[in-house]
Enzyme design. Sequence first.
Site, PDB file in Angstrom:
ATOM      1  N   HIS A   1       0.852  -1.199   0.000  1.00 42.45           N
ATOM      2  CA  HIS A   1       0.000   0.000   0.000  1.00 42.45           C
ATOM      3  C   HIS A   1       0.890   1.253   0.000  1.00 42.45           C
ATOM      4  CE1 HIS A   1      -2.764   3.122   1.252  1.00 42.45           C
ATOM      5  NE2 HIS A   1      -3.735   2.334   0.840  1.00 42.45           N
TER       6      HIS A   1
ATOM      7  N   GLU B   1      -3.831   2.001  -7.440  1.00 46.54           N
ATOM      8  CA  GLU B   1      -4.153   3.151  -6.581  1.00 46.54           C
ATOM      9  C   GLU B   1      -3.182   4.291  -6.871  1.00 46.54           C
ATOM     10  OE1 GLU B   1      -6.430   2.080  -2.816  1.00 46.54           O
ATOM     11  OE2 GLU B   1      -4.337   1.682  -2.375  1.00 46.54           O
TER      12      GLU B   1
ATOM     13  N   GLY C   1     -10.932   3.318   1.147  1.00 45.27           N
ATOM     14  CA  GLY C   1     -10.390   3.766   2.428  1.00 45.27           C
ATOM     15  C   GLY C   1     -11.455   4.470   3.241  1.00 45.27           C
ATOM     16  N   GLY C   2     -11.434   5.803   3.202  1.00 40.39           N
ATOM     17  CA  GLY C   2     -12.315   6.629   4.032  1.00 40.39           C
ATOM     18  C   GLY C   2     -13.771   6.196   4.072  1.00 40.39           C
TER      19      GLY C   2
HETATM   20  P1  PGA Z   1      -9.357   6.473   0.120  1.00 36.56           P
HETATM   21  O1  PGA Z   1      -8.162   5.426   0.395  1.00 36.56           O
HETATM   22  O2  PGA Z   1     -10.533   5.690  -0.368  1.00 36.56           O
HETATM   23  O3  PGA Z   1      -9.592   7.111   1.464  1.00 36.56           O
HETATM   24  O4  PGA Z   1      -8.861   7.430  -0.903  1.00 36.56           O
HETATM   25  C1  PGA Z   1      -7.935   4.386  -0.513  1.00 36.56           C
HETATM   26  C2  PGA Z   1      -6.756   3.556  -0.071  1.00 36.56           C
HETATM   27  O5  PGA Z   1      -5.795   4.102   0.464  1.00 36.56           O
HETATM   28  O6  PGA Z   1      -6.770   2.321  -0.243  1.00 36.56           O
END
Ligand code: PGA
Length: 249
Positions: free
Chosen positions: A97, A170, A233-234
């Site tokens: 990640h 990502e 994530g969020g």
């Molecule tokens: P995010 O994070 O959805 O908050 O942008 C994604 C991730 O880091 O896997």
Amino acid sequence: MSKIVIGNWKMNGLQSSVAIFRSILEGYTPERAAKSELALCPPATLLATFSSIVAEQSSPVLLGGQSCHHHAVGSFTGSVSAPMLKDAGASFALVGHAERRAEGEDDEQVNAQLLQAQEADLTPVLCVGERQAERAQRQHHLERQLTRALASKPSSLAAPRASRLIVAYEPVWAIGSGTMPSAAEIASVCRSIAEQVQGLVPSDTRLEVLYGGSVSPANAADILAATDGVLVGGASLDAARLLAIVDAA
Ligand code: PGA
């Protein structure tokens, strides 16, 4: 093929967050489960607790670790190994990640982590992506990350047991920022990742390529139509938002 939605809670979640997890399980009805797989990566401290709740409710929600160490056991204070994640109830492990790479994990460690995950019978979710400054060289950057992460080692770990591999595209600049590439661009990058990975893994590998970075209920349908799934994530910290993303599959 059904889609997969993976939630990554990052360094969020206390025992009091069990209520949110219970709402996710409750909302992940058989109808939703028929449409997409749902996996959640809580912090390591909550994995065993969540795993007991999943077992007690016979829920189809899967659990994953957010990272694993590149060794299986030993004097590595503060680290969590792939066998420990497996033992605590995980069936997936994120590796590479961007937030771990930013802490100093390099391609060689990501490669060893991926092999550790496979050796522990965890499905690796290999995260790759370019930083803002690397956007012009994206193709080259992704090829390098993939080639290095998927290199096999002439060791006892050379023959992976797991035949499923998930790659999450990502872009670092899209994580937590509210901005992201267009769905068409995401589709084209995911296709090229799939083509490249197919040349690097055994031909019977079940490969899925996901997108992650600012996925929300508002944009999930377009992204899910262009990919095999999403890494969230969020938005995964809120049961209703995570389930709305599952509904977009
Ligand atoms: P995010 O994070 O959805 O908050 O942008 C994604 C991730 O880091 O896997």
